[in-house]
Scaffold this active site. Structure first.
Site, PDB file in Angstrom:
ATOM      1  N   LYS A 227      -0.429 -13.710  -3.030  1.00 13.28           N
ATOM      2  CA  LYS A 227      -1.879 -13.764  -3.184  1.00 13.28           C
ATOM      3  C   LYS A 227      -2.304 -12.925  -4.373  1.00 13.28           C
ATOM      4  O   LYS A 227      -1.603 -12.002  -4.801  1.00 13.28           O
ATOM      5  CB  LYS A 227      -2.598 -13.303  -1.908  1.00 13.28           C
ATOM      6  CG  LYS A 227      -2.356 -11.846  -1.509  1.00 13.28           C
ATOM      7  CD  LYS A 227      -3.301 -10.851  -2.159  1.00 13.28           C
ATOM      8  CE  LYS A 227      -2.999  -9.423  -1.697  1.00 13.28           C
ATOM      9  NZ  LYS A 227      -3.689  -8.393  -2.519  1.00 13.28           N
TER      10      LYS A 227
ATOM     11  N   GLY B 188       0.847  -5.500  -5.421  1.00 16.42           N
ATOM     12  CA  GLY B 188      -0.531  -5.937  -5.234  1.00 16.42           C
ATOM     13  C   GLY B 188      -0.682  -7.417  -4.961  1.00 16.42           C
ATOM     14  O   GLY B 188      -1.790  -7.960  -5.034  1.00 16.42           O
TER      15      GLY B 188
ATOM     16  N   ASP C 287      -3.504  -7.349   5.620  1.00 18.52           N
ATOM     17  CA  ASP C 287      -3.318  -8.538   4.782  1.00 18.52           C
ATOM     18  C   ASP C 287      -2.580  -9.661   5.494  1.00 18.52           C
ATOM     19  O   ASP C 287      -2.592 -10.810   5.033  1.00 18.52           O
ATOM     20  CB  ASP C 287      -2.544  -8.185   3.509  1.00 18.52           C
ATOM     21  CG  ASP C 287      -3.417  -7.521   2.453  1.00 18.52           C
ATOM     22  OD1 ASP C 287      -4.650  -7.519   2.616  1.00 18.52           O
ATOM     23  OD2 ASP C 287      -2.857  -7.014   1.462  1.00 18.52           O
TER      24      ASP C 287
END
Length: 282
Positions: free
Chosen positions: A11, A99, A137
């Site tokens: 992502k 990230g 997440d």
């Protein structure tokens, strides 16, 4: 079916803002997350011995029991009182601690794999609730669509994402501490500085000209202070023709959004000392 291999999709954060710090140390955020085709490969096989084993194609400095995929398999065994074991392997393509949600998406794939090979027939929403126990997440990585997220990242609603573009991922092969970045954000009191509604409207209208003003990451300047390579990557991506470039998550991975007609080889040569991947939004 006793064995399955799934793509664990990465992502990027098209927007990331910190809105508050909770008493327990967690932070409330607003973020727009976009799944991309760059993926790890997670294979899970059901076994009869009741044990969990894990193999990876990278040097993992943590014990297998501390790996989030191991924890995901153990969680599924406990949640559904499963007596079987699991043999799992991870093929990494997403930068580690970069990230892009690499660990979270591997855990999400493991949860989905167990749901399939054990015939649990759980809904996506049910799996997302389970995944939240592993990290904020993980529910998004199970959801696997563009979404606006609030809370600590677990409150999701569908959003219009990127379409008909290419995404160039660049990672300078440097590690940064998410904990350290949040601490620096706290010191700067950099809370609630981005207009997410403007960002959502910009994405919906595909107004490329407004991307630079609408799509922002509050952590970018903070991470850039301790990892100046990030600033150079972002500037270089723009000079190489990106519609917009920015950092994902707390970094250090950066990405550039390109129209489809660009010189891929030129970009790879320019960043030849870094990790580079060309991918697409989902």
């Amino acid at each position: 079916m006793n064995k399955i291999t799934l793509d664990a999709k990465g992502k990027i954060n098209l927007l990331l803002d910190v809105t508050a710090k909770r008493e327990n140390g967690y932070h409330d955020i607003v973020t727009i997350m976009q799944s991309v085709k760059l993926s790890d490969r997670v294979t899970v096989e059901k076994t009869d011995d009741g044990l969990i084993t894990l193999q990876t194609n990278f040097d993992d400095c943590v014990a297998p029991r501390d790996n989030i995929v191991y924890k995901a398999l153990e969680l599924m065994k406990n949640e559904f009182s499963l007596t079987c074991g699991f043999k799992a392997s991870i093929g990494k393509n997403i930068p580690i601690a970069g990230g892009m949600g690499g660990g979270s998406t591997d855990a999400a794939a493991a949860i989905k794999a167990v749901n399939i090979i054990c015939g649990l027939s759980q809904s996506t929403e049910s799996l997302m609730r389970i995944g939240l126990k592993l990290g904020a997440d993980v529910p998004f990585c199970i959801y696997e669509k563009c979404a606006l997220a609030r809370g600590i990242g677990e409150e999701l609603c569908s959003a219009e994402g990127l379409r008909d573009v290419k995404i160039v991922i660049v990672n300078p092969k440097i590690s940064v501490s998410t904990k350290q970045i949040y601490e620096l954000v706290d010191k700067k009191c950099a809370f609630k500085t981005i207009d997410e509604q403007f960002a959502l409207k910009t994405l919906e209208s595909k107004d490329f000209g407004s991307f630079e003003f609408a799509l922002k990451n509050i952590m970018q300047s903070v991470t850039g202070e301790i990892c100046p390579e990030i600033n150079g990557i972002i500037d270089d991506l723009k000079e190489l023709g990106a519609i917009h470039s920015m950092m994902s998550g707390s970094g250090p991975t950066c990405f550039g959004i390109f129209k489809k007609d660009f010189d891929e080889e030129k970009i790879k040569n320019h960043f030849k000392n870094y990790f580079v991947a060309v991918t697409e939004p989902i």
